[in-house]
Design an enzyme around this catalytic site. Structure first.
Site, short mmCIF file in Angstrom:
data_model
loop_
_atom_site.label_atom_id
_atom_site.label_comp_id
_atom_site.label_asym_id
_atom_site.label_seq_id
_atom_site.Cartn_x
_atom_site.Cartn_y
_atom_site.Cartn_z
N ASP A 32 1.19 -3.58 -5.71
CA ASP A 32 1.05 -4.96 -5.22
C ASP A 32 0.57 -5.84 -6.37
OD1 ASP A 32 0.57 -6.26 -2.10
OD2 ASP A 32 -0.19 -7.37 -3.83
N GLU A 98 3.82 -12.15 4.97
CA GLU A 98 4.25 -13.20 4.04
C GLU A 98 5.66 -12.96 3.53
OE1 GLU A 98 1.29 -13.23 1.00
OE2 GLU A 98 -0.25 -14.10 2.32
N HIS A 103 7.57 -3.78 5.01
CA HIS A 103 6.85 -3.03 3.97
C HIS A 103 5.58 -2.44 4.53
CE1 HIS A 103 5.68 -7.29 3.79
NE2 HIS A 103 4.46 -6.88 3.45
N HIS A 105 1.80 -1.25 3.33
CA HIS A 105 0.75 -1.30 2.30
C HIS A 105 0.04 0.06 2.30
CE1 HIS A 105 0.49 -5.85 1.97
NE2 HIS A 105 1.10 -5.73 3.15
#
Ligand code: AMP
Length: 116
Positions: A32, A98, A103, A105
């Site tokens: 990230d 966002e 996805h 994390h």
């Protein structure tokens, strides 16, 4: 409706770079850009899916299974199993998503605090 101009779609097309952690035929994992923990890796399927529900409902069981097996492989490779980790997927406005490409994390490397 999937937005082909979202930033993760551009990463998948190699139009912008990423700090790659793992790639296979069906998934890509990268660091990230704004890490929220000592280890903060994002995992994305290569399919054009907007969010968790889109991925689960509109792609085959094999694709879903392959992706989550890759998540587990990356967790193994990062050697974070023993100390622990947190998996998060955000969806929609309340979830705070966002980037409109599904996805996961992977947060680890230190104690991840409570959400509130
Ligand atoms: P979410 O709020 O769940 O949609 O998370 C999107 C994540 O993507 C955020 O944690 C951002 O820091 C991260 N991000 C945005 N652009 C990039 C990029 N170019 N490379 C890596 N991570 C990114």
């Amino acid at each position: 409706m999937y937005d082909r101009q979202n930033i993760f779609a551009k990463i998948l097309r190699n139009e912008i770079p990423c700090d790659k952690v793992h790639e296979d035929e069906h998934s890509l994992f990268f660091k990230d850009i704004n890490p929220q923990a000592k280890i903060h890796v994002l995992g994305i399927p290569k399919e054009p899916c907007v969010d968790f529900a889109d991925f689960i409902n509109n792609y085959s069981g094999d694709k879903v299974s392959n992706f989550f097996k890759s998540v587990e492989l990356v967790i193994s490779n990062l050697k974070i199993k023993d100390e622990g980790y947190r998996l998060i997927t955000n969806s929609g406005v309340n979830g705070g998503q966002e980037v409109p490409h599904f996805h996961i994390h992977i947060l680890a490397g230190e104690k991840i605090g409570r959400l509130r």
